[in-house]
Scaffold this motif. Structure first.
Motif, PDB file in Angstrom:
ATOM      1  N   VAL A 222      38.570  44.495  40.513  1.00 24.54           N
ATOM      2  CA  VAL A 222      39.210  45.044  39.313  1.00 24.54           C
ATOM      3  C   VAL A 222      38.672  46.442  39.030  1.00 24.54           C
ATOM      4  CG1 VAL A 222      39.465  44.783  36.810  1.00 24.54           C
ATOM      5  CG2 VAL A 222      39.680  42.784  38.295  1.00 24.54           C
ATOM      6  N   LEU A 223      37.351  46.611  39.155  1.00 20.99           N
ATOM      7  CA  LEU A 223      36.728  47.903  38.841  1.00 20.99           C
ATOM      8  C   LEU A 223      37.112  48.998  39.833  1.00 20.99           C
ATOM      9  CD1 LEU A 223      33.179  46.628  37.840  1.00 20.99           C
ATOM     10  CD2 LEU A 223      34.888  47.636  36.323  1.00 20.99           C
ATOM     11  N   VAL A 321      44.076  44.882  27.651  1.00 21.88           N
ATOM     12  CA  VAL A 321      42.721  45.189  28.104  1.00 21.88           C
ATOM     13  C   VAL A 321      42.446  46.690  28.158  1.00 21.88           C
ATOM     14  CG1 VAL A 321      41.122  45.012  30.054  1.00 21.88           C
ATOM     15  CG2 VAL A 321      42.511  43.036  29.408  1.00 21.88           C
ATOM     16  N   MET A 322      43.332  47.455  28.759  1.00 20.57           N
ATOM     17  CA  MET A 322      43.046  48.857  29.039  1.00 20.57           C
ATOM     18  C   MET A 322      43.288  49.771  27.837  1.00 20.57           C
ATOM     19  SD  MET A 322      44.684  49.088  32.879  1.00 20.57           S
ATOM     20  CE  MET A 322      44.120  50.765  33.162  1.00 20.57           C
ATOM     21  N   TRP A 342      34.273  46.504  31.341  1.00 21.42           N
ATOM     22  CA  TRP A 342      35.001  45.334  31.831  1.00 21.42           C
ATOM     23  C   TRP A 342      34.403  44.044  31.255  1.00 21.42           C
ATOM     24  CZ3 TRP A 342      39.065  43.012  32.965  1.00 21.42           C
ATOM     25  CH2 TRP A 342      39.150  41.920  33.827  1.00 21.42           C
ATOM     26  N   GLN A 343      33.091  43.973  31.178  1.00 22.30           N
ATOM     27  CA  GLN A 343      32.453  42.792  30.598  1.00 22.30           C
ATOM     28  C   GLN A 343      32.793  42.643  29.130  1.00 22.30           C
ATOM     29  OE1 GLN A 343      30.847  40.321  32.149  1.00 22.30           O
ATOM     30  NE2 GLN A 343      31.430  41.402  34.027  1.00 22.30           N
ATOM     31  N   ARG A 344      32.866  43.746  28.414  1.00 21.46           N
ATOM     32  CA  ARG A 344      33.247  43.699  27.005  1.00 21.46           C
ATOM     33  C   ARG A 344      34.693  43.246  26.821  1.00 21.46           C
ATOM     34  NH1 ARG A 344      32.152  49.544  25.082  1.00 21.46           N
ATOM     35  NH2 ARG A 344      33.894  48.951  23.722  1.00 21.46           N
ATOM     36  N   SER A 345      35.507  43.357  27.850  1.00 18.56           N
ATOM     37  CA  SER A 345      36.926  43.010  27.765  1.00 18.56           C
ATOM     38  C   SER A 345      37.221  41.589  28.217  1.00 18.56           C
ATOM     39  CB  SER A 345      37.751  43.987  28.618  1.00 18.56           C
ATOM     40  OG  SER A 345      37.514  45.325  28.243  1.00 18.56           O
ATOM     41  N   GLN A 350      40.592  36.752  29.094  1.00 19.17           N
ATOM     42  CA  GLN A 350      40.751  35.305  29.167  1.00 19.17           C
ATOM     43  C   GLN A 350      41.839  34.805  28.216  1.00 19.17           C
ATOM     44  OE1 GLN A 350      39.105  33.086  31.166  1.00 19.17           O
ATOM     45  NE2 GLN A 350      37.909  34.684  32.191  1.00 19.17           N
ATOM     46  N   SER A 351      41.813  35.281  26.963  1.00 22.32           N
ATOM     47  CA  SER A 351      42.722  34.725  25.952  1.00 22.32           C
ATOM     48  C   SER A 351      44.121  35.330  26.000  1.00 22.32           C
ATOM     49  CB  SER A 351      42.128  34.910  24.555  1.00 22.32           C
ATOM     50  OG  SER A 351      41.957  36.297  24.260  1.00 22.32           O
ATOM     51  N   SER A 352      44.204  36.639  26.207  1.00 24.10           N
ATOM     52  CA  SER A 352      45.507  37.306  26.146  1.00 24.10           C
ATOM     53  C   SER A 352      46.195  37.414  27.503  1.00 24.10           C
ATOM     54  CB  SER A 352      45.346  38.719  25.557  1.00 24.10           C
ATOM     55  OG  SER A 352      44.851  38.664  24.244  1.00 24.10           O
ATOM     56  N   ILE A 353      45.432  37.318  28.590  1.00 25.59           N
ATOM     57  CA  ILE A 353      46.012  37.483  29.926  1.00 25.59           C
ATOM     58  C   ILE A 353      46.037  36.162  30.689  1.00 25.59           C
ATOM     59  CG2 ILE A 353      45.875  38.706  32.111  1.00 25.59           C
ATOM     60  CD1 ILE A 353      46.515  40.560  29.860  1.00 25.59           C
TER      61      ILE A 353
END
Length: 487
Positions: A222-223, A321-322, A342-345, A350-353
């Protein structure tokens, strides 16, 4: 060429049809699905003519087309067309000797510069017109502007009734997408699909064949791809909106998409998120639907309720997320800072995607890919719905509702189900489904009393629930591995 066998067969049958008379075909689909690849390959295979339109003035497009026709026919000098009537007749003349595909790619660019072009084509392809009757040109118009292409053959449009082929090139389903990306682990496949969906170009051109090596490599992937400002995937969601000519007030459409990505799937929830009245959203939601960016889904149990979802996973990922951390992502100084962002997101991811995407995969699998013995009959519709519980003064969201279709056009209930991505499911989840089935039975829903109970989990099931499933025919447990199992 990966998959696309149905589309290739349809195109080749159309292209080599030996019958007399020029015919029209329309090829559409969202961007990056491989339409151009298919059409170029078709022209290469049978010696057809391919022309890719650009955004430009009418005169420039006619000049470029004249140059392309001259190059195809071997003329010593570029052809000069006085207008589109003459140009279209020249295209029909290319197929005088034998059936020949003639492709105009990005046709909406030409029609945007000359709104009369569909009417000109209508007249050129009129029955008994000598130029049409003496030609075997198989004219293929292609475009990615879904609102325009969708209206090309509809209603009172000039070309309605003129086309012998209307082909929509779809995205790859989740099973084909996993195969295309070369991902064997089902959990990783779900996560990747939740971000990039089934768009082929995102692996080849955008990620340059960079795929997660395994579950432990997903975050790093992802990164280095979608969250990397140096990757084409980083800005792709923004470009998808910019590419649609109907989306003039992009700020409003971005806000509507952000509301849906945040979990507001009803019209009222979207309106509340935007601080507007519900009636104000009719037009922007319709435009987003016409562009293929939003899908409208009816509630399984409430005829007056509609749910909206974003059709392109990358757009959902961008808004959920972005977009909230866009500036930080653009100016992140090193890999360590990107990892922290990314960790903060993760909670939003998890919940929205992942959660909503897993539910959609479960509905798709139940409708199209499940084993024949999963349900007592072939499912006709699989959607989500809301069931009122008057005694408890609440309502229950049902992730999977499968309806059949009997000989009298009635739709008996075949199954209801719940999908949990990040939660181990146990007997309380099954009890909830049994409660909902009881409510539906009390409402007199056909088939409710014998409807099967489906439990989908991304992390597994407790021993007690597994024991229930082993002893009850109406309880079925489904894992991500089952979603990727070919039947």
């Amino acid at each position: 060429m990966f998959d696309r066998h149905r589309e290739w067969d349809a195109l080749t049958r159309f292209a080599v049809d030996p019958r007399a008379g020029a015919t029209l075909g329309v090829v559409s689909g969202r961007r990056r699905q491989g339409k151009t690849y298919l059409l170029r390959a078709l022209c290469q295979a049978v010696g057809g003519f391919y022309f890719a339109a650009d955004e430009g003035a009418d005169a420039e497009s006619l000049r470029r087309l004249g140059e392309a026709v001259a190059a195809h026919t071997g003329a010593v000098a570029p052809l000069s067309f006085a207008g589109w009537h003459e140009a279209v007749d020249a295209l029909l003349a290319l197929g005088k000797a034998t059936p020949l595909p003639v492709v105009i790619d990005e046709f909406p660019y030409l029609a945007r510069a000359n709104a009369r072009l569909p009417s000109i084509l209508q007249n050129a392809l009129a029955p008994l017109r000598p130029e049409r009757e003496e030609s075997q040109t198989r004219l293929l118009l292609c475009g990615s502007a879904m609102s325009f292409m969708g209206g090309l053959l509809s209603g009172n449009a000039p070309l309605r009734g003129r086309a012998g082929l209307e082909l929509v090139v779809p995205t790859l389903d989740h099973q084909l997408a996993a195969e295309f990306w070369g991902i064997d682990d089902p959990t990783t496949a779900v996560k990747v699909n939740a971000i990039v969906g089934g768009t082929p170009a995102y692996r080849r051109e955008f990620a340059r064949d960079d795929t997660p090596a395994g579950p432990d490599d997903f975050d790093a992937w992802v990164l280095r791809t979608v969250l990397s400002p140096a990757s084409p995937l980083f800005r792709e969601a923004r470009y998808l909106l910019a590419d649609e000519p109907e989306l003039r007030d992009t700020s409003l459409y971005h806000s509507v998409l952000a509301a849906i990505a945040a979990g507001n799937t009803g019209r009222g929830g979207i309106a509340s998120y935007l601080g507007r009245r519900s009636g104000d959203l009719a037009h922007p939601l319709t435009v987003l639907e016409d562009c293929g960016l939003v899908i409208r889904e009816p509630d399984a149990f409430k005829d007056n309720r509609t749910h909206f979802r974003i059709a392109e996973p990358l757009v959902t990922f961008y808004h959920a997320v972005m977009r909230p951390i866009w500036s930080d992502l653009e100016h992140s100084r090193d890999a360590r800072e990107s990892r922290r962002l990314w960790q903060r997101s993760q909670r939003r991811f998890q919940s929205s995607i992942l959660g909503p995407h897993f539910e959609r995969l479960c509905r798709t699998w139940t409708r199209h890919m499940a084993p024949e013995d999963l349900l007592p009959d072939l499912p006709h519709r699989v959607i989500s719905g809301t069931v009122n519980d008057p005694a408890a003064r609440t309502s229950h969201e049902v992730d999977i509702v499968a309806y059949g279709l009997d000989d009298d056009n009635r739709q008996p209930l075949l199954a209801i189900g719940e999908a949990k991505w990040g939660e181990t499911m146990g007997v309380p989840h099954l009890d909830r489904l049994r409660r909902i089935r009881g409510l539906l039975t009390h409402q007199g829903r056909p088939g409710a009393e014998t409807a099967r109970l489906l439990c989908f989990s991304g992390t597994g099931f407790t021993g007690d629930l597994q024991a229930e499933a082993d002893t009850s025919r109406d309880v079925v447990l489904i894992t991500p591995g089952d979603l990727y199992q070919r039947t």
